[in-house]
Structures are given as C-alpha cells and as structure tokens.
Design an enzyme around this catalytic site. Structure first.
Site, PDB file in Angstrom:
ATOM      1  N   GLU A 167       0.854  -1.312   0.000  1.00  0.00           N
ATOM      2  CA  GLU A 167      -0.086  -0.083   0.073  1.00  0.00           C
ATOM      3  C   GLU A 167       0.921   1.355  -0.151  1.00  0.00           C
ATOM      4  O   GLU A 167       0.284   2.103  -0.566  1.00  0.00           O
ATOM      5  CB  GLU A 167      -1.136  -0.223   1.272  1.00  0.00           C
ATOM      6  CG  GLU A 167      -2.004   1.076   1.198  1.00  0.00           C
ATOM      7  CD  GLU A 167      -3.032   0.910   2.478  1.00  0.00           C
ATOM      8  OE1 GLU A 167      -3.666   2.024   2.756  1.00  0.00           O
ATOM      9  OE2 GLU A 167      -3.104  -0.071   2.882  1.00  0.00           O
ATOM     10  N   SER A 168       2.168   0.992   0.459  1.00  0.00           N
ATOM     11  CA  SER A 168       2.843   2.259   0.551  1.00  0.00           C
ATOM     12  C   SER A 168       3.329   2.653  -0.916  1.00  0.00           C
ATOM     13  O   SER A 168       4.068   3.872  -1.022  1.00  0.00           O
ATOM     14  CB  SER A 168       4.161   2.062   1.451  1.00  0.00           C
ATOM     15  OG  SER A 168       4.909   0.722   0.770  1.00  0.00           O
TER      16      SER A 168
END
Length: 247
Positions: free
Chosen positions: A43-44
């Site tokens: 998700e980063s």
C-alpha cells in the site's frame, strides 16, 4: 497452518496486494516456494517488491529498495487497485458474517456511540471492492464470526447473490476465508460461507461451536494438507529475519 494455507492460495505470476503481518509472511513464503514470479504490491506504493527479509511495516526501506517501481499511495489506488489490475488482496476482520462482509469500524451501539471503536477501514473497502478475489485471514470465534456484522466496512457478498453487481463492485469478492480451524468458501448459489476443509485435528463440531450462525458444511469436506518440511523450513527462516531486522 494459517500462514501456509494462505500462501498456497497465491498463484505464480499473479499480482497480490499485501498487508503487513500474516499476509506479508504468506506472500513472501509463496514467492520463496511455489510462486517465484508473484508480484507483491504494498500500500505504500512499492510495486513488485522482492524483499530478502520480512518487512517490519509497509514503510520498511527494504520494500522500496527491491521494488520494480515506487509510486505514491493515491497512484496505487487510482491506477492499480480501482481499475482491477490486482488479482488478489488479503484482508483481516474484527467481525465477519455468513456472506463474507467485514467489520473493522465499530462494535456495539451505533457509529456515533459504539461500545468499541476499531482502527477503521484503511484501504480495505477498496481491496474488497476491486481486487479480482479476496483472501480473508482471521481466527474463528463466536466474537468474530457473527450472524450479521455491526457495521459493513468492507463488502463481501452483501445479503446474498447479486448484491455485488447491484453495488457496481468490480472485484469477485472473498474467494476463501482461512481460519485457525479450517477453510471456508462461498457457496456458488447462495454465496454463504461454507466449511470446505478442516485443519488436522479439528472437528466439525469445533468449527460450528466457534461460529455465530448455523455453519454450512460441504458434503465433500476434506482435510487441509499439513505443512511440508520445505514450507516449514522456509517459513522459519523468514520469521527469523524479523528478529534480525528488529535488532
């Protein structure tokens, strides 16, 4: 058992949206065993990460260092997740109902005045809506497996067949739910979660006693194969890297 069972769900060459914890361990176990071409997306914004140790968070530098590309968080969601470019996503749950709907928002009371306020949605609703399929990993208990969730954070199959289509959700929904007792899959006609496999040493009675609804059981109920020696060796080596990284 949960980690190995989750890893076995991941097919070589597919793209997987990975969260920290058991999902990350399972994804990296799969990549180190039967799925070397598994594409890990965090998700980063790390696309195609190939960590040589288990990351401590989605912001761990080893993910960016080994990724094919690093993009912003909005880009991950706007250009990868929402358009349906990610094959499988992992989700956990504070509550899960018979149709695979997930609550990670509030328990008891109402939204404004709950008994317990949970961490919230994060990216889970988008994962549930748009991934090709979802793998839910959660421990099975009466507190977690309830007939109807107090709040729908992430949609599974709504109240039954056709709900995902009516809501315009692109993804296929939860394909499998992996617990510490066994594996559940949606019935192809009713979409209700059905016990299809049990972990070694677990009985149907134990699974039903840990479920807050009348749990359906497949007629061809099978046992989950125990971890192989190779899977255990790789898993233990991966777990050891967390201790080293944490210092």
């Amino acid at each position: 058992m949960m980690t190995v069972a989750a890893a076995r769900q991941l097919r070589d060459g597919t793209a997987c949206f990975v969260g920290i914890g058991l999902p990350s361990t399972a994804a990296n176990l799969a990549r180190a065993t039967h799925a070397p071409n598994l594409v890990l997306i965090y998700e980063s914004g790390c696309l195609g990460a190939k960590p040589d140790r288990l990351p401590l968070s989605i912001g761990d530098g080893v993910l960016a260092d080994t990724a094919d590309a690093v993009v912003s968080v909005p880009e991950v969601f706007n250009y990868w997740l929402q358009p349906g470019r990610i094959d499988v996503g992992f989700l956990g749950a504070a509550q899960l109902d018979r149709y695979g709907n997930i609550n990670t928002t509030v328990i008891g009371g109402d939204y404004a005045d709950p008994k317990v306020r949970l961490p919230g949605a994060g990216g889970a609703p988008e994962i549930a809506a748009s991934c090709g399929e979802v793998v839910v990993v959660v421990r099975q208990s009466l507190r977690t497996f309830i007939d109807r969730v107090d709040f729908v954070t992430s949609v599974g199959y709504g109240r039954g067949p056709g709900d995902r289509e009516r809501l315009g959700l692109r993804g296929g929904g939860p394909r499998v739910v992996i617990t510490d007792l066994g594996i559940l899959e949606p019935d192809p006609k009713t979409c209700e979660l059905t016990l299809t496999r049990l972990h070694p040493g677990v009985t149907v009675e134990q699974a039903r006693a840990a479920t807050g609804w009348d749990l359906a059981v497949a007629g061809d109920l099978a046992a989950v194969d125990p971890p192989t020696e190779h899977e255990l060796t790789v898993l233990r080596a991966l777990e050891a890297t967390k201790e080293v990284a944490a210092g």
